[in-house]
Write a protein that holds these residues in place. Structure first.
Motif, PDB file in Angstrom:
ATOM      1  N   ALA A  34       0.903  -1.004   0.217  1.00  0.00           N
ATOM      2  CA  ALA A  34      -0.007   0.005  -0.112  1.00  0.00           C
ATOM      3  C   ALA A  34       0.998   1.133  -0.174  1.00  0.00           C
ATOM      4  O   ALA A  34       1.960   1.484   0.559  1.00  0.00           O
ATOM      5  CB  ALA A  34      -1.042   0.025   1.035  1.00  0.00           C
ATOM      6  N   THR A  35       0.415   2.315  -0.625  1.00  0.00           N
ATOM      7  CA  THR A  35       1.120   3.554  -0.435  1.00  0.00           C
ATOM      8  C   THR A  35       0.286   4.439   0.318  1.00  0.00           C
ATOM      9  O   THR A  35      -1.175   4.483   0.348  1.00  0.00           O
ATOM     10  CB  THR A  35       0.918   4.331  -1.971  1.00  0.00           C
ATOM     11  N   VAL A  36       0.890   4.832   1.511  1.00  0.00           N
ATOM     12  CA  VAL A  36       0.026   5.400   2.699  1.00  0.00           C
ATOM     13  C   VAL A  36       0.348   7.182   2.524  1.00  0.00           C
ATOM     14  O   VAL A  36       1.300   7.695   2.531  1.00  0.00           O
ATOM     15  CB  VAL A  36       0.379   4.822   3.990  1.00  0.00           C
ATOM     16  N   LEU A  37      -0.932   7.651   2.832  1.00  0.00           N
ATOM     17  CA  LEU A  37      -0.880   9.010   3.198  1.00  0.00           C
ATOM     18  C   LEU A  37      -1.132   9.240   4.510  1.00  0.00           C
ATOM     19  O   LEU A  37      -2.527   8.949   5.074  1.00  0.00           O
ATOM     20  CB  LEU A  37      -1.710  10.114   2.182  1.00  0.00           C
ATOM     21  N   ALA A  38      -0.192   9.642   5.571  1.00  0.00           N
ATOM     22  CA  ALA A  38      -0.536   9.953   6.906  1.00  0.00           C
ATOM     23  C   ALA A  38      -1.269  11.319   7.259  1.00  0.00           C
ATOM     24  O   ALA A  38      -0.909  12.362   6.875  1.00  0.00           O
ATOM     25  CB  ALA A  38       0.544   9.813   7.907  1.00  0.00           C
ATOM     26  N   HIS A  39      -2.415  11.421   7.903  1.00  0.00           N
ATOM     27  CA  HIS A  39      -2.933  13.040   8.344  1.00  0.00           C
ATOM     28  C   HIS A  39      -2.103  13.371   9.462  1.00  0.00           C
ATOM     29  O   HIS A  39      -1.738  12.354  10.544  1.00  0.00           O
ATOM     30  CB  HIS A  39      -4.562  12.537   8.714  1.00  0.00           C
ATOM     31  N   GLN A  40      -2.375  14.576   9.772  1.00  0.00           N
ATOM     32  CA  GLN A  40      -1.661  15.138  10.983  1.00  0.00           C
ATOM     33  C   GLN A  40      -2.571  16.128  11.730  1.00  0.00           C
ATOM     34  O   GLN A  40      -3.675  16.828  11.016  1.00  0.00           O
ATOM     35  CB  GLN A  40      -0.465  15.970  10.616  1.00  0.00           C
ATOM     36  N   LEU A  51     -10.319  13.421  -4.491  1.00  0.00           N
ATOM     37  CA  LEU A  51     -10.772  12.323  -3.175  1.00  0.00           C
ATOM     38  C   LEU A  51     -10.959  13.205  -2.012  1.00  0.00           C
ATOM     39  O   LEU A  51      -9.868  14.012  -1.883  1.00  0.00           O
ATOM     40  CB  LEU A  51      -9.676  11.181  -3.242  1.00  0.00           C
ATOM     41  N   LEU A  52     -11.810  13.215  -1.420  1.00  0.00           N
ATOM     42  CA  LEU A  52     -12.181  13.865  -0.124  1.00  0.00           C
ATOM     43  C   LEU A  52     -12.021  12.872   1.059  1.00  0.00           C
ATOM     44  O   LEU A  52     -12.742  12.061   0.884  1.00  0.00           O
ATOM     45  CB  LEU A  52     -13.469  14.524  -0.315  1.00  0.00           C
ATOM     46  N   SER A  53     -11.296  13.380   1.930  1.00  0.00           N
ATOM     47  CA  SER A  53     -11.015  12.301   3.129  1.00  0.00           C
ATOM     48  C   SER A  53     -11.725  13.207   4.420  1.00  0.00           C
ATOM     49  O   SER A  53     -11.176  14.320   4.640  1.00  0.00           O
ATOM     50  CB  SER A  53      -9.517  12.272   3.293  1.00  0.00           C
ATOM     51  N   VAL A  54     -12.582  12.468   5.061  1.00  0.00           N
ATOM     52  CA  VAL A  54     -13.130  13.122   6.210  1.00  0.00           C
ATOM     53  C   VAL A  54     -12.510  12.555   7.652  1.00  0.00           C
ATOM     54  O   VAL A  54     -12.273  11.470   7.638  1.00  0.00           O
ATOM     55  CB  VAL A  54     -14.824  12.963   6.312  1.00  0.00           C
ATOM     56  N   ASP A  55     -11.998  13.435   8.453  1.00  0.00           N
ATOM     57  CA  ASP A  55     -11.171  13.224   9.534  1.00  0.00           C
ATOM     58  C   ASP A  55     -12.070  13.438  10.674  1.00  0.00           C
ATOM     59  O   ASP A  55     -12.127  14.720  10.991  1.00  0.00           O
ATOM     60  CB  ASP A  55      -9.689  13.806   9.386  1.00  0.00           C
ATOM     61  N   LEU A  56     -12.347  12.518  11.465  1.00  0.00           N
ATOM     62  CA  LEU A  56     -13.264  13.066  12.664  1.00  0.00           C
ATOM     63  C   LEU A  56     -12.099  13.516  13.913  1.00  0.00           C
ATOM     64  O   LEU A  56     -12.821  14.153  14.780  1.00  0.00           O
ATOM     65  CB  LEU A  56     -13.908  11.914  13.265  1.00  0.00           C
ATOM     66  N   ALA A  66      -2.008  10.588  -7.681  1.00  0.00           N
ATOM     67  CA  ALA A  66      -1.037  10.651  -8.805  1.00  0.00           C
ATOM     68  C   ALA A  66      -1.056   9.153  -9.549  1.00  0.00           C
ATOM     69  O   ALA A  66      -1.477   8.276  -9.177  1.00  0.00           O
ATOM     70  CB  ALA A  66       0.378  11.027  -8.164  1.00  0.00           C
ATOM     71  N   THR A  67      -0.255   9.163 -10.616  1.00  0.00           N
ATOM     72  CA  THR A  67      -0.131   8.030 -11.460  1.00  0.00           C
ATOM     73  C   THR A  67       0.350   6.928 -10.675  1.00  0.00           C
ATOM     74  O   THR A  67      -0.086   5.804 -10.845  1.00  0.00           O
ATOM     75  CB  THR A  67       0.640   8.239 -12.877  1.00  0.00           C
ATOM     76  N   GLY A  68       1.478   7.105  -9.890  1.00  0.00           N
ATOM     77  CA  GLY A  68       1.821   6.074  -9.143  1.00  0.00           C
ATOM     78  C   GLY A  68       1.131   5.310  -7.950  1.00  0.00           C
ATOM     79  O   GLY A  68       1.585   4.655  -7.269  1.00  0.00           O
ATOM     80  N   GLY A  69       0.260   6.022  -7.662  1.00  0.00           N
ATOM     81  CA  GLY A  69      -0.827   5.765  -6.540  1.00  0.00           C
ATOM     82  C   GLY A  69      -0.671   6.549  -5.185  1.00  0.00           C
ATOM     83  O   GLY A  69      -1.297   6.439  -4.308  1.00  0.00           O
ATOM     84  N   ALA A  70       0.213   7.570  -5.403  1.00  0.00           N
ATOM     85  CA  ALA A  70       0.471   8.399  -4.099  1.00  0.00           C
ATOM     86  C   ALA A  70      -0.796   9.482  -4.356  1.00  0.00           C
ATOM     87  O   ALA A  70      -0.969   9.919  -5.093  1.00  0.00           O
ATOM     88  CB  ALA A  70       1.853   9.176  -4.355  1.00  0.00           C
ATOM     89  N   LEU A  71      -1.041  10.009  -2.973  1.00  0.00           N
ATOM     90  CA  LEU A  71      -2.032  10.970  -2.888  1.00  0.00           C
ATOM     91  C   LEU A  71      -1.362  12.304  -2.105  1.00  0.00           C
ATOM     92  O   LEU A  71      -0.623  12.079  -1.239  1.00  0.00           O
ATOM     93  CB  LEU A  71      -3.231  10.527  -1.790  1.00  0.00           C
ATOM     94  N   THR A  72      -1.789  13.408  -2.761  1.00  0.00           N
ATOM     95  CA  THR A  72      -1.288  14.755  -2.403  1.00  0.00           C
ATOM     96  C   THR A  72      -2.350  15.471  -2.028  1.00  0.00           C
ATOM     97  O   THR A  72      -3.468  15.474  -2.465  1.00  0.00           O
ATOM     98  CB  THR A  72      -0.631  15.269  -3.517  1.00  0.00           C
ATOM     99  N   VAL A  73      -2.182  16.033  -0.743  1.00  0.00           N
ATOM    100  CA  VAL A  73      -3.352  16.973  -0.277  1.00  0.00           C
ATOM    101  C   VAL A  73      -3.237  18.383  -0.718  1.00  0.00           C
ATOM    102  O   VAL A  73      -2.051  18.978  -0.616  1.00  0.00           O
ATOM    103  CB  VAL A  73      -3.210  16.928   1.357  1.00  0.00           C
ATOM    104  N   TYR A  74      -4.344  18.739  -1.424  1.00  0.00           N
ATOM    105  CA  TYR A  74      -4.190  20.008  -1.847  1.00  0.00           C
ATOM    106  C   TYR A  74      -4.798  21.116  -1.032  1.00  0.00           C
ATOM    107  O   TYR A  74      -4.610  22.328  -1.272  1.00  0.00           O
ATOM    108  CB  TYR A  74      -5.060  20.040  -3.401  1.00  0.00           C
TER     109      TYR A  74
END
Length: 348
Positions: A129-135, A161-166, A177-185
């Motif tokens: 998996a390619t992981v994007l960690a929230h902060q 893609l919208l990520s809802v964080d409680l 991205a093409t390689g599967g990585a997510l970038t927060v805009y």
């Protein structure tokens, strides 16, 4: 008259750790919306949330466990059949998933992250998996000590893609991205302590509705797909003023919008009700609440034809269906079917 909805099926996810059957397949009655269970599979533990492939050939499930995984099933006349062993998502307790651009994306609650896995041509999942960690965190030390990603879904344009964080009281707009990585805009901050859980879009694509778990409200937002920007416009309470004393014990779970965009419905755990909302421009008005038909409605789903609602009542162990009045939006209970530890309902 047949007893199935022209071959359409409902799939009910559940918590096997709490006595659930895993994934239950049910036939749909074409007129009443009634469910008739056909078979079940417990091939993976805690398949608490499900997502079908757009072509209806495959079904994907999270495995909501501390070691978090996702699994792919082929949909056959015998029910879902596991295609391969579940693939780790490198995140803890995935609660939600979606498909986007040939990838499966999960929202991992306990680790506060998103994970992406490639989907092969044969429907199976690949790793790692390619992981994007929230902060971040929120003011509620008991529930918001860190990020808790609870849902991830594409916007109507398919660009974001919208990520809802409680845990961080925010919604992140991400690009894949093409390689599967997510970038927060962009990250939209909602009211501190509200605890956003899930999100639904209006059919027009210019509004979104965020349901909040830690305070029984829905936040109405403007959505700008050109910039991936979500702008809060206001909040609406999901339980009547006379029930305000019950707010501390009410934990909304899911919200769905009618196909014509006139109404929305929200499920409220604790209060054990469904809220009926009238939508008009940038506002949502509470019309009434009706009993959910059980206890602890963890999920709420709208039949694809828009005539019936389904509440997955986790703690009473059933799925209750309702017929929606098209003029008022008020649902009337039709019946229920046993479904231990039910957690979600999807249709194929």
């Amino acid at each position: 008259m047949g007893t199935s909805d022209h071959g359409r099926r409902a799939y009910i996810g559940s918590f096997t750790a709490a006595g659930g059957l895993g994934i239950t397949t049910a036939a749909l009655h074409p007129d009443t919306g009634a469910l008739t269970p056909l078979h079940s599979t417990d091939a993976v533990p805690n398949p608490s949330y499900l997502a079908p492939s757009p072509d209806g050939r495959y079904l994907y499930a999270v495995s909501e466990t501390p070691d978090g995984a996702a699994a792919a099933f082929a949909l056959t006349s015998r029910g879902p059949e596991l295609l391969a062993p579940a693939v780790p998502v490198d995140g803890a307790d995935p609660t939600h998933l979606t498909l986007a651009d040939g990838r499966l994306v999960t929202a991992n609650y306990s680790s506060g992250s998103l994970s992406t896995l490639p989907v092969r041509a044969d429907g199976t999942l690949a790793g790692p998996a390619t992981v994007l960690a929230h902060q971040g965190s929120g003011p509620r030390s008991d529930r918001q000590e860190g990020p808790h990603a609870h849902a991830v879904l594409p916007d109507p344009s398919g660009r974001w893609l919208l990520s809802v964080d409680l845990g961080t009281d925010s919604v992140r707009s991400c690009a894949l991205a093409t390689g599967g990585a997510l970038t927060v805009y962009a990250e939209t901050r909602l009211r501190p302590g509200s605890g956003p859980r899930h999100l639904a879009f209006h059919p027009d694509g210019d509004r979104a509705y965020v349901i909040n778990e830690l305070d029984p409200t829905v936040t109405v937002c403007r959505w700008d797909p050109g910039h991936g920007a979500l702008t809060p416009l206001g909040e609406t309470r999901l339980i009547p003023d006379e029930a305000r004393a019950l707010a501390a014990d009410t934990f909304p779970s899911e919200l769905v919008v009618s196909l014509d965009g006139r109404f929305a419905w929200a499920a409220n755990r604790g209060h054990d009700s469904l809220s009926v909302l009238s939508l008009d421009g940038g506002t949502a008005t509470l019309v009434t609440t009706v009993p959910c038909g059980g206890h602890w409605p963890r999920d709420l789903a709208l039949h694809p034809d828009g005539r019936h609602l389904y509440a997955a009542n986790e703690r009473s162990g059933d799925v209750t269906w309702f017929t929606v009045d098209p003029a008022t939006g008020i649902p009337a209970r039709g019946g229920s079917v046993e479904a231990p530890a039910a957690s979600c309902v999807v249709f194929v």
